[in-house]
Design an enzyme around this catalytic site. Structure first.
Site, mmCIF file in Angstrom:
data_model
loop_
_atom_site.group_PDB
_atom_site.id
_atom_site.type_symbol
_atom_site.label_atom_id
_atom_site.label_comp_id
_atom_site.label_asym_id
_atom_site.label_seq_id
_atom_site.Cartn_x
_atom_site.Cartn_y
_atom_site.Cartn_z
ATOM 1 N N GLU A 42 -20.931 23.587 17.106
ATOM 2 C CA GLU A 42 -19.638 24.269 17.044
ATOM 3 C C GLU A 42 -19.197 24.502 15.597
ATOM 4 O OE1 GLU A 42 -15.107 23.813 18.900
ATOM 5 O OE2 GLU A 42 -16.638 22.301 19.344
ATOM 6 N N LYS A 135 -13.559 31.241 21.566
ATOM 7 C CA LYS A 135 -13.046 30.154 22.399
ATOM 8 C C LYS A 135 -11.697 30.538 23.005
ATOM 9 C CE LYS A 135 -12.470 25.115 22.264
ATOM 10 N NZ LYS A 135 -12.514 23.923 21.393
ATOM 11 N N CYS A 169 -17.189 23.684 23.646
ATOM 12 C CA CYS A 169 -16.424 22.446 23.734
ATOM 13 C C CYS A 169 -15.670 22.326 25.057
ATOM 14 C CB CYS A 169 -15.490 22.383 22.511
ATOM 15 S SG CYS A 169 -14.788 20.768 22.147
#
Length: 310
Positions: A42, A135, A169
């Site tokens: 990430e 995201k 995530c």
């Protein structure tokens, strides 16, 4: 059998040029060894801001060290037009390898400029930008740094080794986001995390079992000394600058939810595996297919807005 690999290493935090050089070195070596898919964790370019979890003065309004840390991330982020992405594209094309890498992304002009996105970039083996996923919801105090993503990146990419998708995530705890990706029929799923802690392993294994796909759970490394200057830390951290605050945990998981490669912590390591032809995944769907006979479309419905907003 196709070979896949996760690069578990630290970038050069807040140094886009040095981080890119490091990534290109890994790509060239692994592709030369026959790896066909290379994954980085990430925000690997140019580092996940883990100081938001440890700094004692992070939430103070208008605090100069935090604003400077934000500026540093912005200045070392990439845009879709940047030369850094072009170099990654060239590396993928010349080495005939697929690359998935977490990035801090910015838009330089027009709507959306001034915001940093936590994004996942996929470049195919022909050097094309095959997907950019932003995201959807920054996790907890990530909201200090990142803007909201959109649904445009909720898709899979066709590659020589199968259909490839990815999430970032805590998106792995968003049930409808998972379903959107399962409906896209992934063969290989990339799950990028700052580090793959126990509950992150649980989420990654669950995803593999639920989606009947391979999962590459990628973490990275970060030391206390990588935290920007001016961020006040607890004495237990400031006294130990070599201590790891992100410690990897990368692993590769099969469609039965079991580890193909167990998590590796605290090391700079290449986590790699050869996987069977992805056509074998079809047999796993006999017992569970969450986009097929286990979906019940007569009861449930899902619509997805895939518009790109910025």
């Amino acid at each position: 059998m196709p070979e896949i690999a996760i690069v578990q290493a630290s970038p050069v935090y807040n140094d886009i040029g040095a981080s890119l050089d490091k990534a290109l070195t890994y790509i060239s070596k692994l592709a030369g060894d026959g790896v066909q898919l290379i994954v980085f964790g990430e925000c690997w370019l140019s580092g996940y801001p883990a100081w938001i979890d440890y700094g004692l003065n992070v939430a103070h309004w208008d605090h100069e060290p935090v604003k400077l840390a934000y500026q540093k991330i912005f200045e070392n982020s990439i845009s879709l037009e940047s030369s850094e992405i072009q170099q990654l594209q060239a590396a993928a094309r010349e080495n005939e390898v697929c690359i998935v890498i977490g990035v801090n992304e910015v838009i330089l002009e027009g709507r959306g400029n001034g915001t940093i996105f936590n994004s996942l970039l996929t470049i195919n083996n022909e050097g094309e930008i095959a997907n950019l996923h932003r995201k959807l919801m920054p996790t907890f105090n990530e909201k200090l740094i990142y803007g909201l993503g959109d649904g445009a990146g909720l898709k899979v990419v066709e590659t020589p080794i199968g259909k490839l998708g990815g999430l970032i995530c805590w998106e792995h705890w968003m049930p409808l986001t998972r379903q959107a990706m399962h409906d896209a029929a992934e063969d290989i799923h990339v799950a990028v995390w700052p580090s793959v802690k126990e509950m992150h392993q649980v989420a990654s294994r669950h995803y593999a079992f639920e989606g009947r796909c391979y999962v590459m759970a990628a973490g990275l490394n970060m030391r206390v000394s990588d935290i920007p200057e001016g961020i006040k830390l607890p004495e237990s951290l400031s006294a130990n600058p070599d201590q790891l605050i992100l410690n990897g945990g990368s692993c590769i998981i099969g469609p039965d939810g079991k580890f193909i490669v167990e998590p590796v912590f605290g090391e700079t390591e290449i986590i790699r595996a050869k996987i069977p032809d992805t056509s074998e995944l079809k047999k796993e769907k006999m017992s569970l297919s969450v986009s097929g006979h286990y979906q019940r479309p007569d009861v449930f419905g899902l619509t997805i807005n895939k518009k790109r907003y910025f």
